[in-house]
Design a protein around this motif. Sequence first.
Motif, short mmCIF file in Angstrom:
data_model
loop_
_atom_site.label_atom_id
_atom_site.label_comp_id
_atom_site.label_asym_id
_atom_site.label_seq_id
_atom_site.Cartn_x
_atom_site.Cartn_y
_atom_site.Cartn_z
N ARG A 125 0.84 -1.21 0.00
CA ARG A 125 0.00 0.00 0.00
C ARG A 125 0.87 1.25 0.00
NH1 ARG A 125 -2.05 -2.42 4.38
NH2 ARG A 125 -1.85 -0.55 5.67
N LYS A 126 1.95 1.24 0.76
CA LYS A 126 2.83 2.41 0.78
C LYS A 126 3.42 2.67 -0.61
CE LYS A 126 7.06 4.32 2.73
NZ LYS A 126 8.26 4.11 3.56
N ASN A 127 3.92 1.62 -1.26
CA ASN A 127 4.46 1.79 -2.61
C ASN A 127 3.40 2.35 -3.56
OD1 ASN A 127 6.96 0.79 -1.86
ND2 ASN A 127 6.55 -1.28 -2.57
N THR A 128 2.18 1.83 -3.43
CA THR A 128 1.09 2.29 -4.29
C THR A 128 0.84 3.77 -4.10
OG1 THR A 128 0.03 0.10 -4.25
CG2 THR A 128 -1.37 1.99 -4.80
N HIS A 129 0.80 4.21 -2.86
CA HIS A 129 0.54 5.63 -2.60
C HIS A 129 1.72 6.51 -2.98
CE1 HIS A 129 -3.44 5.46 -0.85
NE2 HIS A 129 -3.08 4.38 -0.18
N GLN A 130 2.93 5.97 -2.93
CA GLN A 130 4.08 6.73 -3.42
C GLN A 130 3.98 6.96 -4.93
OE1 GLN A 130 7.36 4.34 -1.80
NE2 GLN A 130 7.94 6.07 -0.51
N ILE A 131 3.52 5.93 -5.63
CA ILE A 131 3.33 6.07 -7.08
C ILE A 131 2.28 7.15 -7.37
CG2 ILE A 131 2.58 4.90 -9.20
CD1 ILE A 131 3.47 2.24 -7.78
N LEU A 132 1.15 7.08 -6.68
CA LEU A 132 0.07 8.05 -6.91
C LEU A 132 0.54 9.46 -6.57
CD1 LEU A 132 -2.97 6.08 -5.43
CD2 LEU A 132 -2.46 6.48 -7.84
N GLU A 133 1.31 9.60 -5.49
CA GLU A 133 1.78 10.92 -5.08
C GLU A 133 2.68 11.53 -6.15
OE1 GLU A 133 4.65 13.74 -3.50
OE2 GLU A 133 5.15 11.66 -3.91
N MET A 134 3.58 10.70 -6.71
CA MET A 134 4.48 11.21 -7.75
C MET A 134 3.73 11.51 -9.04
SD MET A 134 8.08 9.13 -7.29
CE MET A 134 7.40 7.51 -6.94
N MET A 135 2.79 10.64 -9.40
CA MET A 135 2.04 10.84 -10.63
C MET A 135 1.16 12.08 -10.55
SD MET A 135 3.16 8.47 -12.50
CE MET A 135 2.07 8.71 -13.87
N ALA A 136 0.63 12.37 -9.35
CA ALA A 136 -0.28 13.50 -9.18
C ALA A 136 0.42 14.84 -9.39
CB ALA A 136 -0.92 13.46 -7.79
N LYS A 137 1.75 14.86 -9.34
CA LYS A 137 2.48 16.10 -9.56
C LYS A 137 2.39 16.56 -11.02
CE LYS A 137 5.73 15.33 -5.78
NZ LYS A 137 7.13 15.01 -5.39
N LEU A 138 2.09 15.61 -11.91
CA LEU A 138 1.87 15.96 -13.31
C LEU A 138 0.38 16.24 -13.52
CD1 LEU A 138 3.88 13.21 -15.24
CD2 LEU A 138 4.58 15.57 -14.83
#
Length: 339
Positions: A125-138
């Motif tokens: 879950r942490k990895n998943t949310h790290q992906i979403l956090e980085m993607m949301a910057k775009l």
Amino acid sequence: MAHARISANLPPNIDPTKAPLAFGRRALPKLKEELCSTELLTQQQALMSLCDLVHNPEIVYQALEIGFLDNLKALLVHHDSTVRQKTTEILCVTAMHSVGRQGLIRQGVIPALTELLDDPVDICRKNTHQILEMMAKLPEGAADILHAALIPSLLLKLKTELDEIQELILDTLSSCLHLEASEALASGAVTILKEKLTHSSVAIRSKAAQVLLAAGTHPEGKSLICEEVVAALVSLLEDTDPEVQASAAGALMFATVKPQGRFSALGAGAIAPLLRLATEQSSRARLSALKALTMLAELPQGRTTLLDHTAMLEQCLSDPCEAVRRAATTAISVIRWKP
């Protein structure tokens, strides 16, 4: 106080030995084939090898070219937790590269992450949310998160997730709400975020205020903040952490655009802490405080109170930050205005 940390260590019974491979991109076709293997250990070893390789942006580009993302998307729902862990880790590293983020958007990886929000393994879950956090910057990534209807789920997760993951969720929400806030507001975002303003974690309090700031950039967000959280934001102006103070001042700056927000802030005693923040070291805090004070000076009671403090505000006219100097000039002009 000690806090539990999410461990990325693999289970002790998993052989960490990587699959034998050639150097660089020549290894990729073999690894792609091994990811489709029916042998669990072969899949695990291939994933561990790929995880090391994708730190190189050139390898990421090559992996995208030969279609690795389709394999990885399929493995996101694998029955084995180690496979899911390493798959999300690879996608997380991939998202650190510009070419990787673009690839994740093109291949529709964000909607595929939805099921992992409820994964029983913390690190997945942490990895998943790290992906979403980085993607949301775009902007394109934030749009994909909005189109995947993930915002209501992310808000609900703020009630149950570990603090470490809540911080990532708040960062994701902040990026997305700058783009579009309607779905979040309809899902009770303001009420949920209000609870986070009193959290024991400094980071969570600050990030919750930042999300409210993002919500306040939209008209409907301003209205709801005025109705529900102005008093809480005023209390955060006295927080022990400067970042929390600055974030609260920013959210209050947008809330006081509305007359209701001005009356609420004035009634909650916002002028004194805002005046103090106007002389703080953080230019972000100074700027937000001055703009909020300008809004409060629109009210006769606020203007009367602030007339006794114009000398303090005049100190900001020599501020090293041009935006702060302009805000101070406007604030003093409004305070001294006479009908």
